[in-house]
Scaffold this motif. Sequence first.
Motif, mmCIF file in Angstrom:
data_model
loop_
_atom_site.group_PDB
_atom_site.id
_atom_site.type_symbol
_atom_site.label_atom_id
_atom_site.label_comp_id
_atom_site.label_asym_id
_atom_site.label_seq_id
_atom_site.Cartn_x
_atom_site.Cartn_y
_atom_site.Cartn_z
ATOM 1 N N ILE A 236 -9.120 -16.170 3.762
ATOM 2 C CA ILE A 236 -9.555 -15.047 4.593
ATOM 3 C C ILE A 236 -9.432 -15.499 6.034
ATOM 4 O O ILE A 236 -10.109 -16.427 6.466
ATOM 5 N N LYS A 237 -8.542 -14.855 6.764
ATOM 6 C CA LYS A 237 -8.232 -15.263 8.133
ATOM 7 C C LYS A 237 -8.843 -14.258 9.100
ATOM 8 O O LYS A 237 -8.545 -13.057 9.031
ATOM 9 N N LEU A 238 -9.690 -14.735 10.014
ATOM 10 C CA LEU A 238 -10.375 -13.894 10.993
ATOM 11 C C LEU A 238 -9.908 -14.292 12.390
ATOM 12 O O LEU A 238 -10.102 -15.430 12.813
ATOM 13 N N ILE A 239 -9.299 -13.349 13.106
ATOM 14 C CA ILE A 239 -8.713 -13.629 14.413
ATOM 15 C C ILE A 239 -9.380 -12.759 15.471
ATOM 16 O O ILE A 239 -9.347 -11.525 15.376
ATOM 17 N N GLY A 240 -10.004 -13.376 16.470
ATOM 18 C CA GLY A 240 -10.585 -12.592 17.542
ATOM 19 C C GLY A 240 -11.729 -13.304 18.227
ATOM 20 O O GLY A 240 -12.184 -14.361 17.773
ATOM 21 N N PRO A 241 -12.223 -12.737 19.318
ATOM 22 C CA PRO A 241 -13.335 -13.353 20.047
ATOM 23 C C PRO A 241 -14.620 -13.318 19.211
ATOM 24 O O PRO A 241 -14.957 -12.300 18.613
ATOM 25 N N LEU A 242 -15.324 -14.443 19.181
ATOM 26 C CA LEU A 242 -16.527 -14.589 18.366
ATOM 27 C C LEU A 242 -17.761 -14.350 19.236
ATOM 28 O O LEU A 242 -18.218 -15.244 19.937
ATOM 29 N N PHE A 243 -18.309 -13.146 19.189
ATOM 30 C CA PHE A 243 -19.508 -12.808 19.955
ATOM 31 C C PHE A 243 -20.783 -12.986 19.138
ATOM 32 O O PHE A 243 -21.844 -13.256 19.695
ATOM 33 N N ARG A 247 -24.615 -16.842 10.481
ATOM 34 C CA ARG A 247 -25.879 -17.566 10.457
ATOM 35 C C ARG A 247 -25.900 -18.670 9.400
ATOM 36 O O ARG A 247 -26.906 -19.360 9.249
ATOM 37 N N ARG A 248 -24.831 -18.813 8.670
ATOM 38 C CA ARG A 248 -24.766 -19.882 7.674
ATOM 39 C C ARG A 248 -23.367 -20.474 7.629
ATOM 40 O O ARG A 248 -22.422 -19.924 8.216
ATOM 41 N N VAL A 249 -23.250 -21.569 6.915
ATOM 42 C CA VAL A 249 -21.967 -22.264 6.820
ATOM 43 C C VAL A 249 -20.965 -21.385 6.083
ATOM 44 O O VAL A 249 -21.282 -20.775 5.057
ATOM 45 N N LEU A 250 -19.755 -21.337 6.604
ATOM 46 C CA LEU A 250 -18.723 -20.508 5.999
ATOM 47 C C LEU A 250 -18.057 -21.225 4.827
ATOM 48 O O LEU A 250 -17.870 -22.447 4.872
ATOM 49 N N PRO A 251 -17.669 -20.491 3.783
ATOM 50 C CA PRO A 251 -16.874 -21.092 2.707
ATOM 51 C C PRO A 251 -15.575 -21.672 3.258
ATOM 52 O O PRO A 251 -15.071 -21.232 4.300
ATOM 53 N N ALA A 252 -15.032 -22.632 2.560
ATOM 54 C CA ALA A 252 -13.847 -23.348 3.041
ATOM 55 C C ALA A 252 -12.625 -22.449 3.168
ATOM 56 O O ALA A 252 -11.696 -22.766 3.932
ATOM 57 N N ASN A 253 -12.592 -21.335 2.446
ATOM 58 C CA ASN A 253 -11.405 -20.470 2.490
ATOM 59 C C ASN A 253 -11.465 -19.403 3.582
ATOM 60 O O ASN A 253 -10.607 -18.526 3.651
ATOM 61 N N ILE A 254 -12.478 -19.479 4.462
ATOM 62 C CA ILE A 254 -12.512 -18.598 5.644
ATOM 63 C C ILE A 254 -12.017 -19.394 6.849
ATOM 64 O O ILE A 254 -12.533 -20.468 7.163
ATOM 65 N N GLU A 255 -11.015 -18.853 7.510
ATOM 66 C CA GLU A 255 -10.417 -19.516 8.679
ATOM 67 C C GLU A 255 -10.679 -18.688 9.928
ATOM 68 O O GLU A 255 -10.319 -17.507 9.988
ATOM 69 N N LEU A 256 -11.317 -19.289 10.920
ATOM 70 C CA LEU A 256 -11.588 -18.630 12.196
ATOM 71 C C LEU A 256 -10.538 -19.038 13.219
ATOM 72 O O LEU A 256 -10.325 -20.219 13.467
ATOM 73 N N LEU A 257 -9.897 -18.048 13.835
ATOM 74 C CA LEU A 257 -8.872 -18.314 14.843
ATOM 75 C C LEU A 257 -9.230 -17.574 16.129
ATOM 76 O O LEU A 257 -9.833 -16.498 16.091
ATOM 77 N N PRO A 258 -8.865 -18.116 17.285
ATOM 78 C CA PRO A 258 -9.260 -17.503 18.559
ATOM 79 C C PRO A 258 -8.514 -16.212 18.847
ATOM 80 O O PRO A 258 -7.483 -15.901 18.229
ATOM 81 N N GLU A 259 -9.028 -15.486 19.819
ATOM 82 C CA GLU A 259 -8.402 -14.255 20.292
ATOM 83 C C GLU A 259 -6.992 -14.532 20.795
ATOM 84 O O GLU A 259 -6.704 -15.591 21.349
ATOM 85 N N CYS A 260 -6.118 -13.565 20.614
ATOM 86 C CA CYS A 260 -4.751 -13.685 21.141
ATOM 87 C C CYS A 260 -4.367 -12.356 21.787
ATOM 88 O O CYS A 260 -5.050 -11.345 21.626
#
Length: 375
Positions: A236-243, A247-260
Amino acid sequence: MRMIYLSPVPWASFSQRPHHFVDWYHHRTGATVLWIDPYPTRLPTLDDFRRKPPVANPQNTNAPAWLRVCKPHSLPIEPLPGSALVLKRLWRNLFREVMAFSAEKPCMMCIAKPSELALQLLARIPASRAVYDAMDDFPAFYQGLSRRSMARRQTQLIQRVDKVLASSSPLRDKLLGMTDQIELALNACDMQRLAPVESLDLGPKQQVIGYVGTLGHWFDWDLVIALAQANPGNRIKLIGPLFTPPRRVLPANIELLPECAHAGAIAAMATFSVGLIPFKLNRLTASVDPIKYYEYRALGLPVLTTRFGEMALRDKEPGVWIVDEDTDLRKAATDALASRSDRSAIQQFREAHRWAVRFSSINLTGCALETPQAP
């Protein structure tokens, strides 16, 4: 007929509904547009000082010859009692420019966000036709005094304009309590920014469920985490600014990427197998018709979404999987990932959901839309 357009976003931002509206209007009428950039209509908050500036996107730095851009001088004081006295002094030069623009030829006004400036201009040019393009439930974005101020100005605005356009069915239904001169004008997509249909990869790809956009307080982290846990073999890929961080640790299959930049965001979407819209159900999302939906479907992506705003009415649309509290997240993801889009259906979707098609369907009686005029 010339247009004065009060925008909720700067001209220099990436192309959004306001940019496409004035472009459509100019090409239908040949008329000149005076674009007025937004200014602060709420009191500042601590988050304003913590946020990083948005990723630069220079695509609209230069205005076309038929458009003039005005930037109002202002202070973030609009919700305060008596602020109009101060703001009107700051807007004296803008008032002169607008009055000169409207004096040259007949003029209409389109207001895409309630504000004291909009009310002041309506009072100064009472003979012009006026439209309120309600893109969002604007008071829902604010809190406290700022929310009450925005709600009051929106009511005043609706009472003064000739027509209201609503960007979603729930928003139209809500505003019907204030006026019967309202028309539905859903959002759409800038199809020219997308890769040609024939070049899209409609195969299984890497089985990625993806989201591109702001991760704010409306983002349902609990749902996304549950989706990841139910589908450990999928990224699961999440791309964008993190506002609003989880509140808890994310599962290993979630990927956070910065805004573009927007072009990069569209390119990233094209690599997804499924588009995700995991919004909470609250007042803010209740009136939203997400442009992400149009972008996902125009790229041939199936969509996993919560039942908010206009998306709640799309549970029978092809390629849409609605996720409720009792949904089997494993099955929903598996079914969405297994679905395939047809190129001809994608092309038909693109043709039906272009901005020009959307705006051409609205009725702006008396606005001289049929015959182009000289600017």
